[in-house]
Enzyme design. Sequence first.
Site, short mmCIF file in Angstrom:
data_model
loop_
_atom_site.label_atom_id
_atom_site.label_comp_id
_atom_site.label_asym_id
_atom_site.label_seq_id
_atom_site.Cartn_x
_atom_site.Cartn_y
_atom_site.Cartn_z
N ASP A 35 35.06 40.94 47.86
CA ASP A 35 35.60 40.69 47.53
C ASP A 35 35.65 39.40 46.84
OD1 ASP A 35 39.45 40.61 47.47
OD2 ASP A 35 38.67 38.91 46.77
N ASP A 43 38.07 42.63 41.35
CA ASP A 43 36.86 41.63 41.82
C ASP A 43 36.76 42.40 43.55
OD1 ASP A 43 39.63 41.40 43.17
OD2 ASP A 43 38.56 39.40 44.19
N GLU A 44 37.82 43.88 43.48
CA GLU A 44 37.37 44.72 44.53
C GLU A 44 37.01 45.66 44.72
OE1 GLU A 44 41.34 44.96 47.76
OE2 GLU A 44 41.71 43.64 45.81
P1 TTP Z 1 42.32 38.70 44.94
O1 TTP Z 1 41.43 38.65 45.23
O2 TTP Z 1 44.13 38.32 45.39
O3 TTP Z 1 42.90 36.79 45.25
P2 TTP Z 1 41.48 35.53 44.46
O4 TTP Z 1 40.54 36.33 44.27
O5 TTP Z 1 41.78 34.66 43.64
O6 TTP Z 1 41.02 35.24 45.57
P3 TTP Z 1 40.90 35.64 47.16
O7 TTP Z 1 40.07 37.16 46.80
O8 TTP Z 1 39.93 34.53 48.00
O9 TTP Z 1 41.69 35.48 48.82
O10 TTP Z 1 43.11 38.56 43.55
C1 TTP Z 1 41.79 38.62 42.25
C2 TTP Z 1 41.92 38.33 40.66
O11 TTP Z 1 43.52 38.61 40.62
C3 TTP Z 1 42.55 36.21 40.61
O12 TTP Z 1 41.95 35.79 41.11
C4 TTP Z 1 43.24 36.31 40.14
C5 TTP Z 1 44.31 37.90 39.36
N1 TTP Z 1 46.00 38.04 40.57
C6 TTP Z 1 46.75 37.79 39.64
O13 TTP Z 1 46.32 37.37 38.58
N2 TTP Z 1 47.58 37.82 40.63
C7 TTP Z 1 48.11 37.73 41.49
O14 TTP Z 1 49.09 37.92 42.22
C8 TTP Z 1 46.89 37.99 42.01
C9 TTP Z 1 47.04 38.27 43.93
C10 TTP Z 1 45.21 38.13 42.05
MG MG Z 2 39.15 37.95 45.11
#
Ligand code: TTP
Ligand code: MG
Length: 355
Positions: free
Chosen positions: A9, A104-105
Site C-alpha cells: 500500500d 495504490d494497493e
Molecule cells: P489509502 O491507501 O487509504 O490512503 P493513503 O495512501 O493516502 O495513505 P496511507 O495508505 O499511507 O494511510 O488511499 C489511497 C488513495 O486513495 C489516497 O491517497 C487518496 C484516495 N482516497 C480518497 O480519495 N478518498 C478516501 O476516502 C480514501 C480513504 C482514499
Molecule cells: Mg495507501
Amino acid sequence: MERRIIHIDMDAFYAQVEQRDNPDLKGKPVIVGGKSRNRGVVATASYEARKFGVHSAMPTARAHQLCPDGYYVSPRFDVYKDVSSQIMSIFKGYTDIVQPVSLDEAYLDITHLVRKDLGASQIAAFIKRDIMTATNLTCSAGVSYNKFLAKIASGMNKPNGLTVIHYENVEQILAELPIGEFPGVGKVTEEKMLRLKIMNGKDLRDKSELELIELFGKKGSSLYQKARGIGSDIINMDRVRKSIGKESTFSHDVQDEAFILQTMRTHSEKVALKLQDLNKVSDTITVKIKTSDFESHTKQTKIIDFTDQADTIYNTAVLLYTDLKEEFNNIRLVGVSVGNLKNKVYENLTIYDFL
Ligand code: TTP
Ligand code: MG
C-alpha cells in the site's frame, strides 16, 4: 499448505505524489482534495498534515480549521493512474498472482517464489526497492499467511514499513488491535462495536459466533474468524495472459514486400512495448498470414534467449515470414505474436541480488 501473501500500500498516495512533483511541498502538511471550502472533501493528507488531525473523507472546511497553514492541492488523477500502472507492472514482474485492490494497493501471492535462501520479507523488500527506483515513492508492505493479516501488517509501520506477521504473533497482535483497524470494520460497524464495548481484538474474541451473527448479521461469522486470525488467502487475479499479438487486415491483396515488412516491424514494436509494459519476456514467436482465400497459416519458432526487444522479435518474424511466403503470395493479413511469456524481474534475479 500455508501461503505467503504480501500486501503493498503506497504511503499517503496522492499527497506523496504531489510532494514528489513539487519540491516546495516536501516536509509540509499537504492536503489533496476538493478545494472548495463549502463542498470540498479531503482525498488524503500527507503524514505532516495528519499530525493536525486531517484525514481522508474529512470536509475541506474542517481541514482548514485544523490546519490553516496547510498546502491545499487539487488531485491529478492521470498522474496517480500512471504511477498505479507502474507499480502493478512491478508486481507482475514477480508473480501473476496479483489482486489489485485500488490504485495504490494490491495483494500478491508469492508462495512459489520463497526458497531457503529467499524469504517472503526479502521479496517484499525487493518490491519496495523496485517501486522506489521506478517512481521515487515509498510504500508499506505487509507479509503474512492470509490477506487480511497481510493488510494489517502493511498498516503497522507506515510510512515506509515492512512488517511480517508470523503465526506465533497473530494472537497477541490481534488482541491489541483497535477494533476500527480490523479490515472489514468500517465506520458504522466500528461505532456499533464501541457502543457494545468491543474495543479491540481481544473483546471481539470473547464473543461467541452466535452473538456476533445476531449483532452483525452475515458479517458476524467472518468477524468471529478474523478474531482468530482466519481469513482468505485466495488472490482474485486478472486472467493470466498467454500471448501478446498484433495483426492487421488489408482491404486488398498485398504483394508489396516492403509494405508487409514495414507492417511487421510496427507490429513487433507494439508487441515489444506491451511486453515491457507487462514486465514479461517471451521466447516463442509466431507469424500469421491470411491469403485471399481467407485461409490462415502460421509458423512459429523458439529463440535462444527470452526477449522483450522489438528488433529480436522483428528479425525472427522476418525469417518466419520468408518461410511462409514461399507458398503464398496474395496476402490479406499479417500478424506477429509472442507466447510462452514469463515474468521478467524475478526470473532474471541471481543469488547476488538477494544478498
Ligand atoms: P489509502 O491507501 O487509504 O490512503 P493513503 O495512501 O493516502 O495513505 P496511507 O495508505 O499511507 O494511510 O488511499 C489511497 C488513495 O486513495 C489516497 O491517497 C487518496 C484516495 N482516497 C480518497 O480519495 N478518498 C478516501 O476516502 C480514501 C480513504 C482514499
Ligand atoms: Mg495507501
